[in-house]
Structures are given as C-alpha cells and as structure tokens.
Design an enzyme around this catalytic site. Sequence first.
Site, PDB file in Angstrom:
ATOM      1  N   ASN A   8      45.595 -20.624  66.595  1.00 35.18           N
ATOM      2  CA  ASN A   8      46.251 -21.828  67.077  1.00 35.18           C
ATOM      3  C   ASN A   8      47.769 -21.629  66.968  1.00 35.18           C
ATOM      4  O   ASN A   8      48.293 -21.415  65.873  1.00 35.18           O
ATOM      5  CB  ASN A   8      45.795 -23.034  66.246  1.00 35.18           C
ATOM      6  CG  ASN A   8      46.332 -24.345  66.780  1.00 35.18           C
ATOM      7  OD1 ASN A   8      47.490 -24.447  67.162  1.00 35.18           O
ATOM      8  ND2 ASN A   8      45.507 -25.378  66.789  1.00 35.18           N
ATOM      9  N   HIS A  44      46.745 -27.235  70.996  1.00 35.28           N
ATOM     10  CA  HIS A  44      46.346 -28.640  70.869  1.00 35.28           C
ATOM     11  C   HIS A  44      47.516 -29.500  71.346  1.00 35.28           C
ATOM     12  O   HIS A  44      48.300 -30.008  70.549  1.00 35.28           O
ATOM     13  CB  HIS A  44      45.993 -28.962  69.414  1.00 35.28           C
ATOM     14  CG  HIS A  44      45.370 -30.316  69.228  1.00 35.28           C
ATOM     15  ND1 HIS A  44      44.412 -30.573  68.273  1.00 35.28           N
ATOM     16  CD2 HIS A  44      45.563 -31.496  69.863  1.00 35.28           C
ATOM     17  CE1 HIS A  44      44.054 -31.841  68.321  1.00 35.28           C
ATOM     18  NE2 HIS A  44      44.753 -32.422  69.282  1.00 35.28           N
ATOM     19  N   ARG A  46      49.580 -32.644  72.493  1.00 36.36           N
ATOM     20  CA  ARG A  46      49.490 -34.086  72.286  1.00 36.36           C
ATOM     21  C   ARG A  46      50.422 -34.787  73.274  1.00 36.36           C
ATOM     22  O   ARG A  46      51.363 -34.184  73.786  1.00 36.36           O
ATOM     23  CB  ARG A  46      49.837 -34.432  70.837  1.00 36.36           C
ATOM     24  CG  ARG A  46      48.728 -34.007  69.868  1.00 36.36           C
ATOM     25  CD  ARG A  46      49.046 -34.417  68.431  1.00 36.36           C
ATOM     26  NE  ARG A  46      47.879 -34.314  67.569  1.00 36.36           N
ATOM     27  CZ  ARG A  46      47.495 -33.204  66.932  1.00 36.36           C
ATOM     28  NH1 ARG A  46      48.207 -32.092  67.075  1.00 36.36           N
ATOM     29  NH2 ARG A  46      46.418 -33.193  66.169  1.00 36.36           N
ATOM     30  N   GLU A  71      42.443 -27.823  72.752  1.00 40.39           N
ATOM     31  CA  GLU A  71      41.935 -28.924  71.940  1.00 40.39           C
ATOM     32  C   GLU A  71      42.663 -30.205  72.303  1.00 40.39           C
ATOM     33  O   GLU A  71      43.830 -30.186  72.678  1.00 40.39           O
ATOM     34  CB  GLU A  71      42.168 -28.660  70.449  1.00 40.39           C
ATOM     35  CG  GLU A  71      41.455 -27.470  69.874  1.00 40.39           C
ATOM     36  CD  GLU A  71      41.717 -27.348  68.377  1.00 40.39           C
ATOM     37  OE1 GLU A  71      42.605 -28.057  67.853  1.00 40.39           O
ATOM     38  OE2 GLU A  71      41.040 -26.543  67.729  1.00 40.39           O
ATOM     39  N   HIS A 192      40.086 -25.815  60.434  1.00 40.49           N
ATOM     40  CA  HIS A 192      40.955 -26.738  59.700  1.00 40.49           C
ATOM     41  C   HIS A 192      41.068 -26.306  58.238  1.00 40.49           C
ATOM     42  O   HIS A 192      40.110 -26.378  57.479  1.00 40.49           O
ATOM     43  CB  HIS A 192      40.496 -28.204  59.770  1.00 40.49           C
ATOM     44  CG  HIS A 192      41.650 -29.159  59.621  1.00 40.49           C
ATOM     45  ND1 HIS A 192      42.372 -29.629  60.695  1.00 40.49           N
ATOM     46  CD2 HIS A 192      42.241 -29.681  58.534  1.00 40.49           C
ATOM     47  CE1 HIS A 192      43.341 -30.429  60.269  1.00 40.49           C
ATOM     48  NE2 HIS A 192      43.283 -30.475  58.959  1.00 40.49           N
ATOM     49  N   GLY A 215      45.461 -21.972  62.530  1.00 41.30           N
ATOM     50  CA  GLY A 215      46.848 -22.048  62.954  1.00 41.30           C
ATOM     51  C   GLY A 215      47.835 -22.095  61.822  1.00 41.30           C
ATOM     52  O   GLY A 215      48.522 -21.122  61.521  1.00 41.30           O
ATOM     53  N   HIS A 216      47.905 -23.244  61.145  1.00 44.96           N
ATOM     54  CA  HIS A 216      48.961 -23.480  60.159  1.00 44.96           C
ATOM     55  C   HIS A 216      49.000 -22.402  59.082  1.00 44.96           C
ATOM     56  O   HIS A 216      50.063 -21.838  58.789  1.00 44.96           O
ATOM     57  CB  HIS A 216      48.771 -24.862  59.521  1.00 44.96           C
ATOM     58  CG  HIS A 216      49.833 -25.206  58.522  1.00 44.96           C
ATOM     59  ND1 HIS A 216      51.050 -25.737  58.895  1.00 44.96           N
ATOM     60  CD2 HIS A 216      49.871 -25.073  57.175  1.00 44.96           C
ATOM     61  CE1 HIS A 216      51.781 -25.935  57.818  1.00 44.96           C
ATOM     62  NE2 HIS A 216      51.104 -25.531  56.758  1.00 44.96           N
TER      63      HIS A 216
END
Length: 240
Positions: A8, A44, A46, A71, A192, A215-216
């Site tokens: 991600n 993802h 937004r 996502e 996650h 990702g993070h």
Amino acid sequence: MGAKLSVNINKIATLRNSRGGNNPDLIKAAMDIERFGAEGITVHPRPDERHIRYADVRELKKIVSTEFNIEGNPQEDSFVQLVLEQQPTQVTLVPDSRDQLTSNHGWDTLREAEYLKSIIAVFREKGIRVSIFVDPVAELVRAAKDCGTDRIELYTEAYAHNYHSNKETAIKDYITAAQAAAEVGLGLNAGHDLDLHNLKYFAEHIPNLQEVSIGHALISDALYLGLQNTVQLYKRQLAV
C-alpha cells in the site's frame, strides 16, 4: 508458495503531498516496489485526496504490471466510478467514513447483505475481482459468501494489537475465520498493522492465505532499512 505481498503506497503519497511537487515520485516508487519483488500495488483513495489522488490512480493503472488493488468505500459514487473506469485487478470494499484516519472495522455481512450483494455485482459484472473487509468472525465470513464476493480481507488490527501479549490467543479467531472461508470457497486476504514482528507467525498459522496488503509499517521500516531491502524482508516472512 506463500501469500502474495501487495504494498500500500498511500504513505508515499502523504509524504509527497506534505510539500507539494512530486518528491517522492509516487509512480517511480510503485515501479521500484514491483521491481524489488512485490506482487501487487494497493491504493486507498479517499474523497479529500489527502494521500492518493484520483489522478494518481489513473497514472498508476498505466504502469502497474503486477496486481493493482484499489481500496475504498463504495458508498462514495466517485470511488465506484473510478474503479469501473480503471478496471483494476481487484477492488477491496472498506466501510470507512469520510473523516476516518484509517480503516477500523469490517462489514456486517448479515445486516448489510442486500447492499453488499448489489454493489459487488456492479464490479463483478465488469470482471473485477472483489474482496470485502471483514472482522474475524466465522458467521460474518460465511455470510460474505452469500453476498457474492470473491474474497474477504481479514481486518488484522486486533491480532497485531494482542500479538506481543499472547500470540496464540491473538490469532485464534483468525484461524477459525480462515477455516470458515475455506469451507464456503472464499479467497482469503489480510491486512492492517501487519509488520516484520507479527507477519511470519500469521502467515504460518492462517490456512489458504493468498495476499496481504501492507503499507504504513513497510514504508516506515523502509526509512531505516531501505525500500528494496524492506520489500525483500517482508516477502521472506511470507515464504512459509
């Protein structure tokens, strides 16, 4: 063969956006991540475009040579139109609100079954593989099958949070959920808060795991370890 690693790249976009301009170069980063061995790129977007912009998605679609996973919340019409326009390998449906910092729960596949059936059908009609975010509850996993999805993505925040205190307890519900997915013929993804500390144990104990989206933690580790080395380290955790 272990589960695929989809990276991600939202956090790379966040860093770029903090100063304007194009440093770091998101497109080059995605190409390099693939070159370093990742089997997928996840974004993802937004509605406020605080990290990934809709324009980024369009540019990424041109260059991603592995699996492209978008996502987002399908209750945003602009998200649905973007996905239908760009035709990614996979769309992952996440029930997050506009002002959420990050995703924090899965779909209630029983209560929201009719809505999920209708929106999943929209994507599948265009040949896009659909995965939906689900908490590790066997009943909700089984109900996801009735919604018409191809895969589920297990929301792993609870596992990550409890891993260091009691990893056996932390993973118990996820094993049960994965078994339920296998029983009803659903593909299985996860994501996650998975990281270099907890990923290997998860991959070793979850049956039929096909893909993880990270990702993070991965981008944070890359600050210390380098991007190429970090991608390889994460892939090594999945080689079970």
